[in-house]
Design a protein around this motif. Structure first.
Motif, PDB file in Angstrom:
ATOM      1  N   TRP A 140       0.930  -1.120   0.166  1.00 20.85           N
ATOM      2  CA  TRP A 140       0.143   0.078  -0.043  1.00 20.85           C
ATOM      3  C   TRP A 140       0.792   1.115   0.030  1.00 20.85           C
ATOM      4  O   TRP A 140       1.802   1.305   0.519  1.00 20.85           O
ATOM      5  N   GLN A 141       0.476   2.120  -0.811  1.00 15.39           N
ATOM      6  CA  GLN A 141       1.028   3.690  -0.728  1.00 15.39           C
ATOM      7  C   GLN A 141      -0.156   4.435   0.103  1.00 15.39           C
ATOM      8  O   GLN A 141      -1.265   4.635  -0.208  1.00 15.39           O
ATOM      9  N   GLY A 142       0.279   5.020   1.193  1.00 19.29           N
ATOM     10  CA  GLY A 142      -0.652   5.603   2.286  1.00 19.29           C
ATOM     11  C   GLY A 142       0.168   6.099   3.395  1.00 19.29           C
ATOM     12  O   GLY A 142       1.287   6.260   3.605  1.00 19.29           O
ATOM     13  N   PRO A 143      -0.625   6.535   4.411  1.00 19.77           N
ATOM     14  CA  PRO A 143      -0.092   7.283   5.685  1.00 19.77           C
ATOM     15  C   PRO A 143       1.011   6.586   6.492  1.00 19.77           C
ATOM     16  O   PRO A 143       0.858   5.090   6.433  1.00 19.77           O
ATOM     17  N   MET A 144       1.897   7.192   6.948  1.00 20.36           N
ATOM     18  CA  MET A 144       2.679   6.487   7.884  1.00 20.36           C
ATOM     19  C   MET A 144       2.438   6.888   9.349  1.00 20.36           C
ATOM     20  O   MET A 144       1.586   8.112   9.545  1.00 20.36           O
ATOM     21  N   LEU A 145       3.313   6.678  10.216  1.00 19.57           N
ATOM     22  CA  LEU A 145       2.797   7.056  11.669  1.00 19.57           C
ATOM     23  C   LEU A 145       2.640   8.514  11.684  1.00 19.57           C
ATOM     24  O   LEU A 145       1.639   9.136  12.267  1.00 19.57           O
ATOM     25  N   MET A 146       3.776   9.358  11.185  1.00 15.01           N
ATOM     26  CA  MET A 146       3.809  10.998  11.603  1.00 15.01           C
ATOM     27  C   MET A 146       2.629  11.474  10.671  1.00 15.01           C
ATOM     28  O   MET A 146       2.360  12.767  11.018  1.00 15.01           O
ATOM     29  N   SER A 147       1.961  10.790   9.950  1.00 19.89           N
ATOM     30  CA  SER A 147       0.778  11.219   8.984  1.00 19.89           C
ATOM     31  C   SER A 147      -0.293  11.391  10.108  1.00 19.89           C
ATOM     32  O   SER A 147      -1.253  12.264   9.656  1.00 19.89           O
ATOM     33  N   PHE A 148      -0.259  10.709  11.048  1.00 21.77           N
ATOM     34  CA  PHE A 148      -1.507  10.814  12.066  1.00 21.77           C
ATOM     35  C   PHE A 148      -1.410  11.767  13.067  1.00 21.77           C
ATOM     36  O   PHE A 148      -2.265  11.862  13.979  1.00 21.77           O
ATOM     37  N   ALA A 149      -0.219  12.687  13.229  1.00 20.00           N
ATOM     38  CA  ALA A 149       0.069  13.747  14.176  1.00 20.00           C
ATOM     39  C   ALA A 149      -1.201  14.525  14.180  1.00 20.00           C
ATOM     40  O   ALA A 149      -1.558  14.943  15.183  1.00 20.00           O
ATOM     41  N   ASN A 150      -1.780  15.037  13.034  1.00 18.67           N
ATOM     42  CA  ASN A 150      -2.778  15.675  12.932  1.00 18.67           C
ATOM     43  C   ASN A 150      -3.628  14.984  11.632  1.00 18.67           C
ATOM     44  O   ASN A 150      -3.731  15.504  10.555  1.00 18.67           O
ATOM     45  N   PRO A 151      -4.446  14.161  12.063  1.00 14.35           N
ATOM     46  CA  PRO A 151      -5.294  12.994  10.827  1.00 14.35           C
ATOM     47  C   PRO A 151      -6.268  14.114  10.255  1.00 14.35           C
ATOM     48  O   PRO A 151      -7.145  14.658  11.015  1.00 14.35           O
ATOM     49  N   ARG A 160      -8.836   3.091   5.794  1.00 10.35           N
ATOM     50  CA  ARG A 160      -9.684   1.750   6.394  1.00 10.35           C
ATOM     51  C   ARG A 160      -9.400   0.496   5.312  1.00 10.35           C
ATOM     52  O   ARG A 160      -9.450  -0.502   5.812  1.00 10.35           O
ATOM     53  N   VAL A 161      -8.957   0.872   4.272  1.00  8.09           N
ATOM     54  CA  VAL A 161      -8.913  -0.263   3.016  1.00  8.09           C
ATOM     55  C   VAL A 161      -7.896  -1.302   3.456  1.00  8.09           C
ATOM     56  O   VAL A 161      -7.777  -2.369   3.317  1.00  8.09           O
ATOM     57  N   VAL A 162      -6.654  -0.666   4.211  1.00 11.18           N
ATOM     58  CA  VAL A 162      -5.602  -1.548   4.503  1.00 11.18           C
ATOM     59  C   VAL A 162      -6.144  -2.674   5.512  1.00 11.18           C
ATOM     60  O   VAL A 162      -5.439  -3.672   5.627  1.00 11.18           O
ATOM     61  N   PHE A 163      -7.202  -2.564   6.318  1.00 13.52           N
ATOM     62  CA  PHE A 163      -7.853  -3.155   7.149  1.00 13.52           C
ATOM     63  C   PHE A 163      -8.732  -4.216   6.533  1.00 13.52           C
ATOM     64  O   PHE A 163      -9.881  -4.753   7.441  1.00 13.52           O
ATOM     65  N   GLU A 165     -11.539  -3.189   5.012  1.00 14.21           N
ATOM     66  CA  GLU A 165     -12.796  -2.414   4.759  1.00 14.21           C
ATOM     67  C   GLU A 165     -12.834  -1.885   3.526  1.00 14.21           C
ATOM     68  O   GLU A 165     -11.707  -1.497   2.582  1.00 14.21           O
ATOM     69  N   ASN A 166     -14.052  -1.668   2.940  1.00 15.38           N
ATOM     70  CA  ASN A 166     -14.191  -1.046   1.380  1.00 15.38           C
ATOM     71  C   ASN A 166     -14.759   0.421   1.763  1.00 15.38           C
ATOM     72  O   ASN A 166     -15.971   0.590   1.812  1.00 15.38           O
ATOM     73  N   PRO A 167     -13.709   1.450   1.319  1.00 14.40           N
ATOM     74  CA  PRO A 167     -14.486   2.748   1.486  1.00 14.40           C
ATOM     75  C   PRO A 167     -15.036   3.246   0.148  1.00 14.40           C
ATOM     76  O   PRO A 167     -15.342   4.413   0.022  1.00 14.40           O
ATOM     77  N   GLY A 168     -15.382   2.331  -0.677  1.00 11.77           N
ATOM     78  CA  GLY A 168     -15.801   2.750  -1.904  1.00 11.77           C
ATOM     79  C   GLY A 168     -14.938   3.335  -3.074  1.00 11.77           C
ATOM     80  O   GLY A 168     -13.585   3.533  -2.863  1.00 11.77           O
ATOM     81  N   PRO A 169     -15.363   3.676  -4.502  1.00 12.51           N
ATOM     82  CA  PRO A 169     -14.368   4.085  -5.231  1.00 12.51           C
ATOM     83  C   PRO A 169     -13.879   5.536  -5.100  1.00 12.51           C
ATOM     84  O   PRO A 169     -14.482   6.248  -4.245  1.00 12.51           O
ATOM     85  N   ALA A 318     -12.719   8.190 -11.751  1.00 14.30           N
ATOM     86  CA  ALA A 318     -12.863   7.260 -10.656  1.00 14.30           C
ATOM     87  C   ALA A 318     -11.982   5.930 -10.740  1.00 14.30           C
ATOM     88  O   ALA A 318     -11.743   5.828 -11.864  1.00 14.30           O
ATOM     89  N   LEU A 319     -11.456   5.565  -9.683  1.00 11.21           N
ATOM     90  CA  LEU A 319     -10.520   4.667  -9.612  1.00 11.21           C
ATOM     91  C   LEU A 319     -11.275   3.446  -8.697  1.00 11.21           C
ATOM     92  O   LEU A 319     -11.408   3.813  -7.310  1.00 11.21           O
ATOM     93  N   THR A 320     -11.259   2.196  -8.998  1.00 13.43           N
ATOM     94  CA  THR A 320     -11.414   1.116  -8.280  1.00 13.43           C
ATOM     95  C   THR A 320     -10.619  -0.006  -8.361  1.00 13.43           C
ATOM     96  O   THR A 320      -9.746  -0.008  -9.373  1.00 13.43           O
ATOM     97  N   TRP A 321     -10.344  -0.918  -7.392  1.00 15.98           N
ATOM     98  CA  TRP A 321      -9.395  -2.129  -7.649  1.00 15.98           C
ATOM     99  C   TRP A 321     -10.009  -3.271  -6.936  1.00 15.98           C
ATOM    100  O   TRP A 321     -11.047  -3.146  -6.270  1.00 15.98           O
ATOM    101  N   SER A 322      -9.520  -4.360  -7.357  1.00 13.08           N
ATOM    102  CA  SER A 322      -9.849  -5.783  -6.889  1.00 13.08           C
ATOM    103  C   SER A 322      -8.833  -6.394  -6.007  1.00 13.08           C
ATOM    104  O   SER A 322      -7.750  -6.419  -6.162  1.00 13.08           O
ATOM    105  N   MET A 323      -9.485  -6.559  -4.615  1.00 11.38           N
ATOM    106  CA  MET A 323      -8.625  -7.253  -3.552  1.00 11.38           C
ATOM    107  C   MET A 323      -8.465  -8.747  -3.928  1.00 11.38           C
ATOM    108  O   MET A 323      -9.386  -9.344  -4.261  1.00 11.38           O
ATOM    109  N   PRO A 324      -7.211  -9.086  -3.432  1.00 15.34           N
ATOM    110  CA  PRO A 324      -7.142 -10.667  -3.688  1.00 15.34           C
ATOM    111  C   PRO A 324      -7.950 -11.385  -2.879  1.00 15.34           C
ATOM    112  O   PRO A 324      -8.391 -10.869  -1.770  1.00 15.34           O
ATOM    113  N   SER A 325      -8.309 -12.816  -3.356  1.00 12.78           N
ATOM    114  CA  SER A 325      -9.467 -13.494  -2.560  1.00 12.78           C
ATOM    115  C   SER A 325      -8.591 -14.358  -1.628  1.00 12.78           C
ATOM    116  O   SER A 325      -7.478 -14.514  -1.710  1.00 12.78           O
TER     117      SER A 325
END
Length: 325
Positions: A140-151, A160-163, A165-169, A318-325
């Motif tokens: 994943w490309q996304g936030p790191m710890l210090m990105s959450f100092a002021n989320p 949430r997608v890394v856990f 969950e599906n946040p939608g397109p 719009a961008l969507t992707w397929s998670m592996p099964s």
């Protein structure tokens, strides 16, 4: 959605998620060059309030010049985190520089069979691409710890997608001038990949660049602190190397501070840079600006190495992707 004052107003992840935090790159430092424990602890408190249970690797507390420990310490901690069997996510302390120093120290055969997902951006791009090239695994490309100092609320929701969950397109508006020709509606399917432009360019011609895996893909790019003419130079390298021509679409996020070096009317700007690159590409390959990603607070979390679909209707992207099964 407006920015919240703190993470306390945000919906926490349920159930709580176990997150391992290594420090494969720069340390978090004060202007005086000392470890900034206060900033780090603020970010830790923030992710705890969001339902994440952090485990910090030892290098988080070490300093060697600007780095979080020696190359060997950073590689050992990072590999240990990646091979964990009791965590939900590996999320580094921060980016900066240093990941390319440790790639050759990692055991890629072991990492190939690991199952814990990993997320990061900026300098972490080197690992994203190396992982894809060496193992075929996505990350994943996304936030790191210090990105959450002021989320930012948008950032947290898309994270949430890394856990699972599906946040939608992911939907945004692009600059019509750069989209290219063709019909009013465009659809592309391919492997989504990308990250920091500077890191991507730096890996060309190395064993860490997944050229075969990304042919016919959907490329996303961002950068920070690079003047517009430097952005053009790096994009030209990708273009002349044939990388851009092999993509089905190019998605452009934030190029933060790219116009700070503009000194006079007619000087090189980001708009001129993108217009020039657009002129060198076939009209059939759209360049879509406005992707909410990069060194900005309001950033999405994106996979590197998963099949994705990119759709344009006019300037609406719009961008969507397929998670592996």
């Amino acid at each position: 959605m407006t920015k919240q004052a703190d993470s306390g107003a945000l919906k926490p992840f349920e159930p709580p998620r176990r997150v391992i935090i290594p420090a494969p790159s720069y340390q978090v430092l004060t202007r005086g060059g000392e470890i900034d424990h206060e900033r780090r602890e603020k970010a830790i408190a923030s992710i705890e309030s969001l339902g994440m249970i952090p485990t910090l690797m030892g290098g988080v507390f070490e300093q060697t010049a600007r780095f979080a420990g020696t190359d060997e310490v950073r590689a050992r901690d990072f590999e240990t985190a990646l091979l964990s069997t009791d965590a939900d996510l590996v999320m580094p302390l921060r980016g900066g520089y240093g990941m390319t120093q440790v790639l050759h120290l990692l055991d890629w055969d072991k990492i190939a069979s690991a199952r814990v997902p990993a997320v990061g951006f900026s300098d972490f791009t080197a690992f994203n691409l190396a992982l894809l090239a060496k193992t075929g695994r996505f990350s994943w490309q996304g936030p790191m710890l210090m990105s959450f100092a002021n989320p930012d609320p948008f950032m947290v929701e898309r994270f949430r997608v890394v856990f699972g969950e599906n946040p939608g397109p992911l939907v945004w508006e692009a600059d019509p001038a750069l989209l290219g020709g063709g019909s009013a509606k465009f659809r592309a399917v391919g492997t989504l990949w990308g990250g920091n432009l500077c890191l991507i360019e730096s890996l060309l011609g190395t064993p860490w660049f997944p050229e075969r895996e990304t042919e016919g893909g959907i490329l996303f790019l961002e950068d920070v602190g690079e003047a517009a003419y430097r952005v053009e130079r790096m994009l030209l390298t990708l273009l002349e190397a044939g990388i851009l021509h092999k993509q089905k679409a190019i998605l452009l996020g934030a190029f933060t501070n790219a116009d700070d070096a503009v000194r006079f009317e007619g000087d090189q700007t980001l708009a001129r840079t993108l217009s020039y690159i657009r002129s060198r590409l076939p009209q059939s390959i759209p360049m879509a600006t406005g992707l909410p990603f990069g060194h900005i607070e309001r950033k999405a979390t994106l996979p590197v190495g998963l099949p994705a679909e990119f759709v344009l209707e006019g300037s609406s992207a719009a961008l969507t992707w397929s998670m592996p099964s």
